[in-house]
Design a protein around this motif. Structure first.
Motif, mmCIF file in Angstrom:
data_model
loop_
_atom_site.group_PDB
_atom_site.id
_atom_site.type_symbol
_atom_site.label_atom_id
_atom_site.label_comp_id
_atom_site.label_asym_id
_atom_site.label_seq_id
_atom_site.Cartn_x
_atom_site.Cartn_y
_atom_site.Cartn_z
ATOM 1 N N ARG A 104 34.576 28.442 -9.355
ATOM 2 C CA ARG A 104 34.577 26.927 -9.264
ATOM 3 C C ARG A 104 32.995 26.468 -9.417
ATOM 4 N NH1 ARG A 104 37.629 30.249 -5.948
ATOM 5 N NH2 ARG A 104 37.637 28.977 -4.154
ATOM 6 N N VAL A 105 32.612 25.653 -10.195
ATOM 7 C CA VAL A 105 31.251 25.056 -10.246
ATOM 8 C C VAL A 105 31.567 23.610 -9.244
ATOM 9 C CG1 VAL A 105 29.218 24.114 -11.093
ATOM 10 C CG2 VAL A 105 30.687 25.924 -11.978
ATOM 11 N N MET A 106 31.073 23.432 -8.084
ATOM 12 C CA MET A 106 31.085 22.102 -7.686
ATOM 13 C C MET A 106 29.915 21.172 -7.931
ATOM 14 S SD MET A 106 33.762 22.938 -6.352
ATOM 15 C CE MET A 106 34.306 21.239 -5.629
ATOM 16 N N VAL A 107 30.045 20.119 -8.629
ATOM 17 C CA VAL A 107 28.914 19.383 -8.941
ATOM 18 C C VAL A 107 28.837 18.248 -8.098
ATOM 19 C CG1 VAL A 107 28.251 17.558 -10.848
ATOM 20 C CG2 VAL A 107 29.857 19.499 -11.563
ATOM 21 N N VAL A 108 27.692 18.510 -7.261
ATOM 22 C CA VAL A 108 27.268 17.698 -6.168
ATOM 23 C C VAL A 108 26.240 16.795 -6.688
ATOM 24 C CG1 VAL A 108 26.212 17.656 -3.902
ATOM 25 C CG2 VAL A 108 28.175 19.542 -4.254
ATOM 26 N N GLY A 109 25.204 17.509 -7.416
ATOM 27 C CA GLY A 109 23.885 16.737 -7.860
ATOM 28 C C GLY A 109 23.926 16.843 -9.155
ATOM 29 N N CYS A 110 23.427 15.527 -9.670
ATOM 30 C CA CYS A 110 23.293 15.387 -11.290
ATOM 31 C C CYS A 110 22.324 14.318 -11.648
ATOM 32 C CB CYS A 110 24.613 15.099 -11.846
ATOM 33 S SG CYS A 110 24.679 15.156 -13.869
ATOM 34 N N ARG A 111 21.297 14.434 -12.389
ATOM 35 C CA ARG A 111 20.718 13.167 -12.737
ATOM 36 C C ARG A 111 20.454 13.142 -14.219
ATOM 37 N NH1 ARG A 111 15.466 14.881 -8.373
ATOM 38 N NH2 ARG A 111 16.647 14.300 -6.671
ATOM 39 N N GLY A 112 21.504 13.386 -15.016
ATOM 40 C CA GLY A 112 21.552 13.197 -16.420
ATOM 41 C C GLY A 112 22.717 14.039 -17.348
ATOM 42 N N SER A 113 22.514 14.192 -18.534
ATOM 43 C CA SER A 113 23.490 14.873 -19.013
ATOM 44 C C SER A 113 23.087 16.213 -19.585
ATOM 45 C CB SER A 113 24.035 14.067 -20.486
ATOM 46 O OG SER A 113 22.981 13.954 -21.179
ATOM 47 N N ILE A 114 23.975 17.081 -19.806
ATOM 48 C CA ILE A 114 23.944 18.438 -20.333
ATOM 49 C C ILE A 114 24.961 18.866 -21.245
ATOM 50 C CG2 ILE A 114 25.006 19.273 -18.359
ATOM 51 C CD1 ILE A 114 23.269 21.772 -18.715
ATOM 52 N N GLU A 115 24.515 19.636 -21.970
ATOM 53 C CA GLU A 115 25.696 20.059 -23.229
ATOM 54 C C GLU A 115 26.134 21.371 -22.867
ATOM 55 O OE1 GLU A 115 24.255 20.224 -27.339
ATOM 56 O OE2 GLU A 115 25.664 21.722 -27.742
ATOM 57 N N ILE A 116 27.467 21.602 -22.937
ATOM 58 C CA ILE A 116 27.954 22.968 -22.319
ATOM 59 C C ILE A 116 29.222 23.344 -23.377
ATOM 60 C CG2 ILE A 116 27.813 22.539 -19.698
ATOM 61 C CD1 ILE A 116 31.059 22.150 -19.845
ATOM 62 N N ASN A 117 29.562 24.394 -23.379
ATOM 63 C CA ASN A 117 30.595 25.018 -24.463
ATOM 64 C C ASN A 117 31.624 25.130 -23.450
ATOM 65 O OD1 ASN A 117 32.185 26.262 -26.109
ATOM 66 N ND2 ASN A 117 30.802 27.797 -26.953
ATOM 67 N N PRO A 118 32.810 24.198 -23.692
ATOM 68 C CA PRO A 118 33.989 24.294 -22.766
ATOM 69 C C PRO A 118 34.626 25.781 -22.955
ATOM 70 C CG PRO A 118 33.906 22.241 -24.124
ATOM 71 C CD PRO A 118 32.570 23.212 -24.681
ATOM 72 N N ARG A 119 34.207 26.569 -24.044
ATOM 73 C CA ARG A 119 34.967 27.691 -24.251
ATOM 74 C C ARG A 119 34.709 28.699 -23.111
ATOM 75 N NH1 ARG A 119 37.146 30.593 -28.388
ATOM 76 N NH2 ARG A 119 36.946 28.858 -29.717
#
Ligand SMILES: NC(=O)c1ccc[n+]([C@@H]2O[C@H](COP(=O)([O-])OP(=O)(O)OC[C@H]3O[C@@H](n4cnc5c(N)ncnc54)[C@H](OP(=O)(O)O)[C@@H]3O)[C@@H](O)[C@H]2O)c1
Length: 340
Positions: free
Chosen positions: A253-268
């Motif tokens: 599990r990645v727990m998203v605690v901090g974020c300052r913008g967008s990012i591209e990921i591959n859902p695959r």
């Protein structure tokens, strides 16, 4: 010759009932943080307490809110700040849990913590042990409640699992290191400086990595013998989320605690390990969750494993510099604190 104000006791009392507080009257850069000396001291209503503020934690979210680019915007003008530690000055009629003179910390103020005094609901206020000073008290609520929420309430961490705290040298990161270690996890942490890595190691991490080093992700993979980690507590998701998916073990599990913008990921990337990306929002906590977090924290303080690390401390008049420094940090060294 005396002024008319100094001869009239009621007028003098009224004149005294003001305090220093940072006021934001328009959204913008750090320069919109104005220290005023004429802000009325708030009065606690029936279930509220008035706290004489001795220290107030600075949280990155307070800079996002001040800039006006955040989803939640307070009505203007307002005083920023939530993580207050201090002494009870007075209590509302229905408050029985606290009395004048008690040392306390709180997870939320109603009037704002960057001030000499702050009002809070009594059920968001907790006793501050003599084991912690006020600066440490101001480093407890948001960092530790968030870390516990990310690890256990949302991340379902179990003893024996491994956790990577991606950004472990700041307020939430150090809290996560201490809690995870106390609860029997294998703890890996990252920092951007040598000093930060040493702090991370002194606060529960079994191993530290430098997230400014080009090959640190490979080093993490090697350390886990290519098995990956069960959980990642992520402080800068817009930079790291895609890479995190390669660091997870099966069902990680990645727990998203901090974020300052967008990012591209591959859902695959989530499919071959059935991994999860889970957002963490401490402000969504229920009363029961807050009680649970508080119990863990108060027990940790008494047991001695919970010791907030205080980094830079600023007088209230240097609040703008504190906001600059927390966003353009050259390396976190614990929790940033304002001292009224
Ligand atoms: N979701 C919630 O409910 C919640 C609650 C509280 C906080 N937060 C957020 O969580 C984040 C951390 O808060 P904080 O109070 O711990 O802030 P902080 O004290 O300023 O610490 C920031 C941390 O991020 C690290 N960092 C910098 N660059 C990084 C990178 N490339 N990869 C990974 N980590 C990196 C810093 O490490 P170095 O300085 O050593 O490089 C430091 O450890 C902030 O974005 C804050 O807004 C969210």
């Amino acid at each position: 010759m005396f002024s008319s104000m100094s001869r009239c006791p009621m007028a003098a009392a009224a004149a005294r009932a003001v305090m220093r507080a940072v006021r934001v009257s328009e959204f913008g850069g750090p320069e919109v943080l104005r220290l005023r000396a004429d802000v009325p001291i708030p009065a606690p209503k029936d279930t509220q307490v008035l706290i004489k503020v001795h220290a107030c934690g600075v949280n990155p979210v307070e800079t996002y809110i001040r800039s006006g680019n955040y989803a939640r915007k307070p009505a203007l003008p307002y005083t920023p700040g939530s993580d207050v530690a201090g002494v009870i000055e007075s209590v509302g009629e229905r408050v029985t849990a606290f009395k004048k003179g008690d040392r306390v910390f709180t997870s939320a103020t109603l009037s704002g913590g960057y001030a000499d005094y702050a009002v809070a609901e009594a059920d968001t206020v907790f006793p501050l042990s003599d084991k912690l000073n006020f600066s440490q008290g101001a480093a407890v609520a948001i960092p530790y409640f968030t870390a516990y929420r990310a690890l256990f309430l949302k991340g379902r961490a179990k003893a024996g699992e491994s956790v990577l705290i991606h950004g472990a040298s700041g307020g939430v990161g150090i809290a996560a290191c201490q809690i995870a270690r106390a609860y029997g996890l294998k703890v890996l942490g990252t920092a951007g400086t040598e000093e930060g890595m040493n702090i991370v190691l002194r606060n529960g991490a079994h191993q530290a990595f430098n997230h400014r080093e080009a090959n640190y992700l490979d080093k993490i993979k090697e350390y886990t013998k290519m098995q990956g980690v069960n959980i990642i507590i992520e402080m800068l998701s817009n930079v790291n989320l895609a890479a995190d998916l390669h660091l997870l073990s099966h069902a990680g599990r990645v727990m998203v605690v901090g974020c300052r913008g967008s990012i591209e990921i591959n859902p695959r990337e989530t499919m071959n390990k059935e991994s999860s990306i889970i957002g963490v929002g401490r402000f969504l906590e229920t009363e029961e969750e807050r009680r649970q977090c508080a119990q863990v924290v108060l027990e940790g303080i008494e047991a001695g494993w919970l010791k907030p690390v205080v980094g830079p401390e600023y007088p209230l008049q240097e609040v703008a510099r504190a906001h600059e420094d927390i966003i353009h940090s050259s390396g976190a060294r614990g929790k940033m604190v304002l001292l009224p």
